[in-house]
Structure formats: C-alpha cells, structure tokens
Design a protein around this motif. Sequence first.
Motif, PDB file in Angstrom:
ATOM      1  N   ALA A 164       0.834  -1.203   0.000  1.00  0.00           N
ATOM      2  CA  ALA A 164       0.000   0.000   0.000  1.00  0.00           C
ATOM      3  C   ALA A 164       0.867   1.250   0.000  1.00  0.00           C
ATOM      4  O   ALA A 164       0.588   2.212  -0.732  1.00  0.00           O
ATOM      5  N   GLN A 165       1.921   1.261   0.800  1.00  0.00           N
ATOM      6  CA  GLN A 165       2.827   2.410   0.833  1.00  0.00           C
ATOM      7  C   GLN A 165       3.483   2.618  -0.531  1.00  0.00           C
ATOM      8  O   GLN A 165       3.600   3.754  -1.015  1.00  0.00           O
ATOM      9  N   MET A 166       3.913   1.522  -1.160  1.00  0.00           N
ATOM     10  CA  MET A 166       4.561   1.622  -2.458  1.00  0.00           C
ATOM     11  C   MET A 166       3.624   2.228  -3.503  1.00  0.00           C
ATOM     12  O   MET A 166       4.000   3.140  -4.252  1.00  0.00           O
ATOM     13  N   HIS A 167       2.392   1.742  -3.546  1.00  0.00           N
ATOM     14  CA  HIS A 167       1.461   2.158  -4.585  1.00  0.00           C
ATOM     15  C   HIS A 167       0.787   3.496  -4.298  1.00  0.00           C
ATOM     16  O   HIS A 167       0.501   4.254  -5.231  1.00  0.00           O
ATOM     17  N   GLU A 168       0.536   3.771  -3.025  1.00  0.00           N
ATOM     18  CA  GLU A 168      -0.228   4.969  -2.682  1.00  0.00           C
ATOM     19  C   GLU A 168       0.648   6.167  -2.349  1.00  0.00           C
ATOM     20  O   GLU A 168       0.192   7.309  -2.448  1.00  0.00           O
ATOM     21  N   GLU A 169       1.903   5.938  -1.959  1.00  0.00           N
ATOM     22  CA  GLU A 169       2.777   7.040  -1.563  1.00  0.00           C
ATOM     23  C   GLU A 169       4.047   7.129  -2.417  1.00  0.00           C
ATOM     24  O   GLU A 169       4.306   8.154  -3.047  1.00  0.00           O
ATOM     25  N   VAL A 170       4.819   6.045  -2.449  1.00  0.00           N
ATOM     26  CA  VAL A 170       6.150   6.103  -3.057  1.00  0.00           C
ATOM     27  C   VAL A 170       6.078   6.327  -4.563  1.00  0.00           C
ATOM     28  O   VAL A 170       6.725   7.239  -5.102  1.00  0.00           O
ATOM     29  N   ILE A 171       5.301   5.532  -5.255  1.00  0.00           N
ATOM     30  CA  ILE A 171       5.240   5.652  -6.719  1.00  0.00           C
ATOM     31  C   ILE A 171       4.647   6.993  -7.146  1.00  0.00           C
ATOM     32  O   ILE A 171       5.242   7.680  -7.996  1.00  0.00           O
ATOM     33  N   PRO A 172       3.519   7.448  -6.588  1.00  0.00           N
ATOM     34  CA  PRO A 172       3.010   8.767  -6.977  1.00  0.00           C
ATOM     35  C   PRO A 172       3.978   9.902  -6.653  1.00  0.00           C
ATOM     36  O   PRO A 172       4.092  10.873  -7.408  1.00  0.00           O
ATOM     37  N   ALA A 173       4.714   9.792  -5.519  1.00  0.00           N
ATOM     38  CA  ALA A 173       5.655  10.847  -5.135  1.00  0.00           C
ATOM     39  C   ALA A 173       6.789  10.992  -6.132  1.00  0.00           C
ATOM     40  O   ALA A 173       7.397  12.064  -6.238  1.00  0.00           O
ATOM     41  N   ARG A 174       7.067   9.949  -6.879  1.00  0.00           N
ATOM     42  CA  ARG A 174       8.121   9.991  -7.894  1.00  0.00           C
ATOM     43  C   ARG A 174       7.578  10.365  -9.268  1.00  0.00           C
ATOM     44  O   ARG A 174       8.295  10.269 -10.267  1.00  0.00           O
ATOM     45  N   GLY A 175       6.309  10.768  -9.315  1.00  0.00           N
ATOM     46  CA  GLY A 175       5.700  11.143 -10.579  1.00  0.00           C
ATOM     47  C   GLY A 175       5.520   9.966 -11.513  1.00  0.00           C
ATOM     48  O   GLY A 175       5.542  10.127 -12.741  1.00  0.00           O
ATOM     49  N   ALA A 176       5.324   8.775 -10.954  1.00  0.00           N
ATOM     50  CA  ALA A 176       5.233   7.557 -11.743  1.00  0.00           C
ATOM     51  C   ALA A 176       3.866   6.907 -11.571  1.00  0.00           C
ATOM     52  O   ALA A 176       3.065   7.301 -10.718  1.00  0.00           O
ATOM     53  N   ALA A 177       3.616   5.898 -12.394  1.00  0.00           N
ATOM     54  CA  ALA A 177       2.382   5.125 -12.310  1.00  0.00           C
ATOM     55  C   ALA A 177       2.719   3.654 -12.517  1.00  0.00           C
ATOM     56  O   ALA A 177       3.613   3.327 -13.310  1.00  0.00           O
ATOM     57  N   PRO A 178       2.023   2.763 -11.819  1.00  0.00           N
ATOM     58  CA  PRO A 178       2.303   1.339 -11.987  1.00  0.00           C
ATOM     59  C   PRO A 178       2.034   0.883 -13.422  1.00  0.00           C
ATOM     60  O   PRO A 178       1.098   1.350 -14.076  1.00  0.00           O
TER      61      PRO A 178
END
Length: 208
Positions: A164-178
Amino acid sequence: MAVRTPSYDIKRERRDLYTGKVGRFDVVEVPPMRFLMADGHGDPNTSQDYRRAVEALYATSYAVRAAARAELGRVHTVGPLEGLWYADDPRVFTARDKAAWSWAMMIWQPDWITPEILSAALERVTTTRVPDANERVRFTEHAEGTAVQTLHVGAYDDEGPILAQMHEEVIPARGAAPSGHHHEIYLSDPRKVEPARLKTLLRQPVTI
C-alpha cells in the motif's frame, strides 16, 4: 591442473536487482531477462496447481543446469524462485484475497541456454520426475524496464502495508504510475526459514 570455472550467480552479478534494504524504495532498471515460467490461479498456500508448477520449475531448472554443464562446460547457480502476481482488481493483494490471485512463477535462466538444451532437460524431467513438466513450463523473455523495489523481511501475509505504501505514496511521489504485474523475488526458502525472517524483494514496474 584443470582450472575450475566459477559458477555464474545472477544474485551476485546483478546485486542491484536481487538485493534491497528494508524501508528503502529503490528505482531500478531491469533489462530483458529469460525465465522458465509456469502459470496458474488461486491461493498459493492451498493450490495443488501451484505446488506442481513450482516443482516443475525447480526440476527443469536443475536439469537445464546439468545439461548446460555437460554440453557447454558452463555452470550457473539456479536462481531464486520469483513470481508475477496479477488480478482484475489489484486491491485483492493488499486485502490478501488469495483466491482471486493469478500468478506466473518463474526462475531466471542464463543467456547461453538454447532451445536444444531446454528440450533435453524437459525430456529428462518428464520421464523421471514431473510427467507434465513439458505442458506446465514455458521459456520466455520478460522485460520490465523501470521499476520500484524494496526488501520485505517477515511473513508473506505481512506485505500488505508495504505494498500500500509503495502504490499509494512512493510511486506517486516519484511522478510515476504502476505498469505491468507485481513482482516478488523469494530470497529465503520457507521450508528452512521461519516466517518472521523470510526475505522477499517486492518490485513494481512503473512508467515515469
């Protein structure tokens, strides 16, 4: 005196892809890599299909290693078990709804493995250990490109908050999308290591 050729170990040669640190999320570039894969669906803890798929993968991987050593004189360490996990609704992973999971379990193969070596290995495995290995196992290249990964230490069922942290916080914070399937690399043998000490790399391909 003959010089002993050291075994090629993908975990040693590509430490960036097979190591991590708890609490740190790394961005890695994953090149196209070749794997033996076996596909299925359902709870890996209870599915007989999952157990047979993993058995077929390991048996074939060790037979490939033996064939490559005999025919080419090249030796490699069999890679760790890895898995691609996916579902129509990705929330089933954080909710641990395992019955809804689909998977492709896989083991890395070195570049010098030819279709002929694989064919010989599968023939040996199907006649001695896993009769349906030829039907279960496929040989394919998998390309991920840019991905975010982190190390989880603990039981597999405790991965939810980290995902959840990876998908909801870390990835969006890097301007990325899964993009692509969730990828796990099992660095510990659950038959020998207690759940609290299991090491698993959690990886998610992304687009930036």
